[in-house]
Design an enzyme around this catalytic site. Structure first.
Site, PDB file in Angstrom:
ATOM      1  N   GLU A 116      -0.907 -11.017  -7.591  1.00 46.27           N
ATOM      2  CA  GLU A 116      -0.229  -9.769  -7.246  1.00 46.27           C
ATOM      3  C   GLU A 116       1.101 -10.103  -6.626  1.00 46.27           C
ATOM      4  O   GLU A 116       1.279 -11.210  -6.094  1.00 46.27           O
ATOM      5  CB  GLU A 116      -1.067  -8.970  -6.228  1.00 46.27           C
ATOM      6  N   HIS A 231       3.475   3.417  -0.849  1.00 48.84           N
ATOM      7  CA  HIS A 231       3.249   2.813  -2.160  1.00 48.84           C
ATOM      8  C   HIS A 231       4.224   3.442  -3.135  1.00 48.84           C
ATOM      9  O   HIS A 231       4.372   4.666  -3.162  1.00 48.84           O
ATOM     10  CB  HIS A 231       1.808   3.051  -2.617  1.00 48.84           C
ATOM     11  N   ARG A 278       7.203  -3.879  -2.279  1.00 52.62           N
ATOM     12  CA  ARG A 278       6.846  -2.452  -2.305  1.00 52.62           C
ATOM     13  C   ARG A 278       7.892  -1.555  -1.663  1.00 52.62           C
ATOM     14  O   ARG A 278       8.237  -0.508  -2.199  1.00 52.62           O
ATOM     15  CB  ARG A 278       5.540  -2.235  -1.524  1.00 52.62           C
ATOM     16  N   HIS A 337       0.749   5.186   2.277  1.00 50.92           N
ATOM     17  CA  HIS A 337      -0.385   4.456   1.712  1.00 50.92           C
ATOM     18  C   HIS A 337      -1.163   3.666   2.747  1.00 50.92           C
ATOM     19  O   HIS A 337      -2.381   3.613   2.713  1.00 50.92           O
ATOM     20  CB  HIS A 337       0.161   3.518   0.638  1.00 50.92           C
ATOM     21  N   ARG A 372       2.445  -5.060   5.024  1.00 53.61           N
ATOM     22  CA  ARG A 372       1.177  -5.652   4.600  1.00 53.61           C
ATOM     23  C   ARG A 372       1.322  -6.345   3.254  1.00 53.61           C
ATOM     24  O   ARG A 372       1.903  -5.789   2.327  1.00 53.61           O
ATOM     25  CB  ARG A 372       0.142  -4.534   4.468  1.00 53.61           C
TER      26      ARG A 372
HETATM   27  C1  LIG Z   1      -5.824   4.520  -2.947  1.00 51.45           C
HETATM   28  C2  LIG Z   1      -5.901   3.278  -2.107  1.00 51.45           C
HETATM   29  C3  LIG Z   1      -5.988   2.038  -2.715  1.00 51.45           C
HETATM   30  C4  LIG Z   1      -6.071   0.870  -1.942  1.00 51.45           C
HETATM   31  N1  LIG Z   1      -6.207  -0.337  -2.559  1.00 51.45           N
HETATM   32  C5  LIG Z   1      -6.395  -1.453  -1.799  1.00 51.45           C
HETATM   33  C6  LIG Z   1      -6.673  -2.706  -2.403  1.00 51.45           C
HETATM   34  O1  LIG Z   1      -6.761  -2.810  -3.611  1.00 51.45           O
HETATM   35  N2  LIG Z   1      -6.867  -3.786  -1.593  1.00 51.45           N
HETATM   36  C7  LIG Z   1      -6.797  -3.702  -0.226  1.00 51.45           C
HETATM   37  O2  LIG Z   1      -6.974  -4.713   0.446  1.00 51.45           O
HETATM   38  N3  LIG Z   1      -6.539  -2.512   0.358  1.00 51.45           N
HETATM   39  C8  LIG Z   1      -6.353  -1.396  -0.382  1.00 51.45           C
HETATM   40  N4  LIG Z   1      -6.119  -0.200   0.225  1.00 51.45           N
HETATM   41  C9  LIG Z   1      -6.178  -0.131   1.683  1.00 51.45           C
HETATM   42  C10 LIG Z   1      -7.624  -0.261   2.134  1.00 51.45           C
HETATM   43  O3  LIG Z   1      -8.452   0.492   1.271  1.00 51.45           O
HETATM   44  C11 LIG Z   1      -7.826   0.218   3.556  1.00 51.45           C
HETATM   45  O4  LIG Z   1      -6.851  -0.279   4.394  1.00 51.45           O
HETATM   46  C12 LIG Z   1      -9.175  -0.219   4.101  1.00 51.45           C
HETATM   47  O5  LIG Z   1     -10.174   0.121   3.175  1.00 51.45           O
HETATM   48  C13 LIG Z   1      -9.409   0.415   5.436  1.00 51.45           C
HETATM   49  O6  LIG Z   1     -10.789   0.323   5.759  1.00 51.45           O
HETATM   50  P1  LIG Z   1     -11.283   1.058   7.065  1.00 51.45           P
HETATM   51  O7  LIG Z   1     -12.744   0.883   7.120  1.00 51.45           O
HETATM   52  O8  LIG Z   1     -10.479   0.632   8.203  1.00 51.45           O
HETATM   53  O9  LIG Z   1     -10.905   2.596   6.818  1.00 51.45           O
HETATM   54  P2  LIG Z   1     -11.516   3.636   5.776  1.00 51.45           P
HETATM   55  O10 LIG Z   1     -12.127   2.981   4.628  1.00 51.45           O
HETATM   56  O11 LIG Z   1     -10.449   4.652   5.514  1.00 51.45           O
HETATM   57  O12 LIG Z   1     -12.679   4.332   6.590  1.00 51.45           O
HETATM   58  C14 LIG Z   1     -12.401   5.139   7.711  1.00 51.45           C
HETATM   59  C15 LIG Z   1     -13.653   5.907   8.052  1.00 51.45           C
HETATM   60  O13 LIG Z   1     -13.460   6.560   9.290  1.00 51.45           O
HETATM   61  C16 LIG Z   1     -13.916   7.904   9.177  1.00 51.45           C
HETATM   62  N5  LIG Z   1     -13.264   8.682  10.235  1.00 51.45           N
HETATM   63  C17 LIG Z   1     -12.025   9.202  10.299  1.00 51.45           C
HETATM   64  N6  LIG Z   1     -11.864   9.859  11.462  1.00 51.45           N
HETATM   65  C18 LIG Z   1     -13.027   9.740  12.151  1.00 51.45           C
HETATM   66  C19 LIG Z   1     -13.484  10.190  13.420  1.00 51.45           C
HETATM   67  N7  LIG Z   1     -12.717  10.931  14.246  1.00 51.45           N
HETATM   68  N8  LIG Z   1     -14.755   9.868  13.801  1.00 51.45           N
HETATM   69  C20 LIG Z   1     -15.568   9.128  13.000  1.00 51.45           C
HETATM   70  N9  LIG Z   1     -15.172   8.672  11.789  1.00 51.45           N
HETATM   71  C21 LIG Z   1     -13.921   8.974  11.378  1.00 51.45           C
HETATM   72  C22 LIG Z   1     -13.604   8.284   7.748  1.00 51.45           C
HETATM   73  O14 LIG Z   1     -14.358   9.383   7.324  1.00 51.45           O
HETATM   74  C23 LIG Z   1     -14.020   6.981   7.047  1.00 51.45           C
HETATM   75  O15 LIG Z   1     -15.419   6.961   6.905  1.00 51.45           O
HETATM   76  C24 LIG Z   1      -6.030   0.968  -0.528  1.00 51.45           C
HETATM   77  C25 LIG Z   1      -5.927   2.212   0.081  1.00 51.45           C
HETATM   78  C26 LIG Z   1      -5.865   3.369  -0.700  1.00 51.45           C
HETATM   79  C27 LIG Z   1      -5.751   4.698  -0.014  1.00 51.45           C
END
Ligand SMILES: Cc1cc2nc3c(=O)[nH]c(=O)nc-3n(C[C@H](O)[C@H](O)[C@H](O)COP(=O)(O)OP(=O)(O)OC[C@H]3O[C@@H](n4cnc5c(N)ncnc54)[C@H](O)[C@@H]3O)c2cc1C
Length: 511
Positions: A116, A231, A278, A337, A372
């Site tokens: 990438e 993004h 990006r 993003h 990032r």
């Molecule tokens: C479309 C897209 C594509 C991506 N592609 C990639 C990729 O290919 N590779 C990569 O490394 N990263 C990618 N990213 C970034 C990556 O997906 C995220 O940074 C990562 O998954 C974050 O994980 P997380 O568990 O911190 O947050 P999330 O997976 O967003 O989970 C957050 C959780 O917290 C919950 N929440 C929110 N507020 C509250 C609250 N007040 N109380 C309790 N729970 C709450 C939500 O409901 C959710 O369950 C992408 C992001 C997007 C949007």
């Protein structure tokens, strides 16, 4: 207010994305997971397409992965965090496979690794082509459901972290039917990013930064808040309306440009280098749109009529909008993003408040600095979830006392659509002092009681204070990068007087 006595004393993990579920699975203690939606729904983790970065290829090393990460971070990475997380990456892939995630392999059985932009080696592991996040989350959700030690409270959102005598004493969560109070000496914030504070975003509607607001109100230090990654290529088709949040745009992954797709306008002319970083591509597209053009990603020549074979998820999403990537150029525009900033943590996931941990996109470990490196965030979410889990297991937690009766948090005061408009206009791809000051001034009166306004105001304030352009932060009035790279930190105690000084009318300095 109800108090589920059976849960008292257990660590409470707020968030059910990759970071939250990894934390819960990798610790030995009984714990509680708060999930506002059914598990994995509303998590950016489920949407991740491109993959997860790890130096597991034959010509790759964690040191090379670290070097690329530091280069992307534009001087603001914490080298110790970069070293620790990239070093842990190969084991993370093995651990995810052990938890049931199935990664793509070549016919000879070796991992199918992809290159990438800004990675110097092919090191991106995929699952089901562009379905990496969904596959990882499928596996982890199944494990969580089969683990009786983990209690999931779904349709429950963290609203406040209660601190007593300088230590976490409990949490308040909002659930249908009222507020749940859980006395606990340990809370882990894994609530994801802030994309839904912007009008155009790839993030799920719950990405409003509410965990950051809870941490700030509990006294935690936030770091690098101004750094948002836009993004360049989100699908430019009207997203379906979803609840009160901004509906996410479909992402057209970098891998499509990596496969040779070109960016063109309505005349078919190319106007930028598709493989530039990006932020550079996002600014070029934004400028072209502002000049009245439309922008398309043309993959027709690159994928030779087999777009869906390479990018099945993106093909499905395009077809749902009447766009056939084998015949039509795909309309695209930039979208908020990823948030590089968040709650400052050390490498155990500890914040500045005893008893409060953070991981995933909600945290700022220092891995990403000002920008990032693609595919490093799934990695960080899983690895740092593990760091938090190990630290929690090694920490003796005081027995919590019953929580004193207290007021239920007030409902949000500001209209989320107004907050999005203000934040999107002022803290989007191109920023100026005037715009940022105006937005911070408009948000300031809502800050004492409104979490979205608080996070938006902190973002605008820190972007106002950073008088340079670096990584994901671009100031048209300060287009150059300052000679010294200085990490920005903010607390609510420092922000409130600064916001009060900007506000048109005095507001209550309490929180
Ligand atoms: C479309 C897209 C594509 C991506 N592609 C990639 C990729 O290919 N590779 C990569 O490394 N990263 C990618 N990213 C970034 C990556 O997906 C995220 O940074 C990562 O998954 C974050 O994980 P997380 O568990 O911190 O947050 P999330 O997976 O967003 O989970 C957050 C959780 O917290 C919950 N929440 C929110 N507020 C509250 C609250 N007040 N109380 C309790 N729970 C709450 C939500 O409901 C959710 O369950 C992408 C992001 C997007 C949007």
């Amino acid at each position: 207010m109800t108090g589920p006595a059976a849960l008292a004393g257990r660590p409470v993990v707020a968030g059910a994305g990759l970071a939250g579920l990894a934390t819960a699975l990798l610790m030995d203690r009984p714990c509680v997971v708060l999930s506002p939606a059914p598990l994995a729904a509303d998590a950016a983790s489920t949407l991740a397409q491109g993959g997860i970065a790890a130096a597991i290829g034959p010509d790759d090393t964690p040191a090379l992965h670290a070097r690329d990460t530091l280069a992307a971070g534009a001087g603001l990475c914490d080298p110790a965090a970069v070293e620790a997380i990239t070093r842990a990456a190969p084991d993370a892939i093995a651990a995810l496979a052990g938890l049931g995630a199935v990664f793509d392999r070549r016919p000879d059985g070796t991992p199918d690794l992809h290159l990438e932009a800004a990675h110097s080696r092919p090191r991106i592991a995929h699952a089901h082509g562009d379905g990496t996040g969904a596959e990882i989350m499928r596996a982890l959700v199944a494990r969580v459901r089969a683990t009786p030690r983990i209690t999931v409270l779904d349709h429950a959102a963290l609203r406040r972290v209660i601190v007593a005598d300088g230590q976490v004493a409990g949490v308040l969560a909002e659930r249908a039917g009222g507020t749940v109070a859980i006395p606990t000496a340990a809370c882990v914030i894994a609530t994801g990013g802030v994309g839904a504070l912007f009008p155009t975003t790839t993030s799920p509607p719950g990405g409003l930064g509410s965990g950051l607001a809870c941490a700030a109100r509990a006294g935690a230090t936030l770091r690098d808040m101004e750094f948002v990654q836009f993004h360049p290529t989100a699908l430019d088709a009207t997203p379906p309306a979803r609840g009160a949040g901004a509906a996410p745009r479909v992402l057209v992954s970098e891998a499509v440009r990596g496969a040779g797709a070109v960016l063109v306008d309505e005349t078919g002319d190319r106007f930028t280098d598709e493989l530039a970083p990006r932020d550079v591509v996002a600014r070029a597209i934004q400028a072209h749109l502002a000049a009245g053009h439309r922008v398309f990603l043309d993959a027709r020549a690159a994928t030779h009529g087999h777009f869906a074979r390479h990018f099945p998820g993106i093909a499905r999403a395009c077809l749902a909008h009447g766009i056939d990537p084998d015949r039509d150029p795909i309309p695209v525009r930039p979208a908020a993003h990823y948030h590089m900033g968040g709650i400052e943590t050390d490498l155990r996931g500890r914040t500045s408040v005893p008893g409060l941990w953070a991981c995933g996109e909600a945290a700022s470990t220092g891995l990403h600095g000002a920008n990032r490196l693609a595919s490093n965030s799934l990695l960080e979410a899983f690895v740092c979830g593990g760091f938090v889990a190990r630290d929690l297991d090694a920490t003796s937690l005081p027995v919590p006392r019953p929580l004193p009766a207290r007021d239920t948090p007030q409902p949000q005061a500001a209209d989320p659509a107004d907050v999005r408009l203000l934040v999107g206009r002022a803290a989007g791809i191109l920023r100026t002092a005037d715009g940022l000051r105006r937005a911070a001034r408009a948000l300031a009166p809502h800050v004492p009681h409104d979490d979205q306004a608080l996070v938006g105001a902190l973002l605008c304030l820190t972007a106002l204070e950073r008088r340079e352009s670096r990584g994901g932060h671009y100031r048209t009035d300060y287009p150059d990068t300052a000679p010294d790279a200085v990490t920005g930190r903010i607390t609510l105690a420092r922000a409130l007087p600064a916001l009060a000084a900007l506000a048109p009318v005095p507001f209550l300095l309490e929180h």
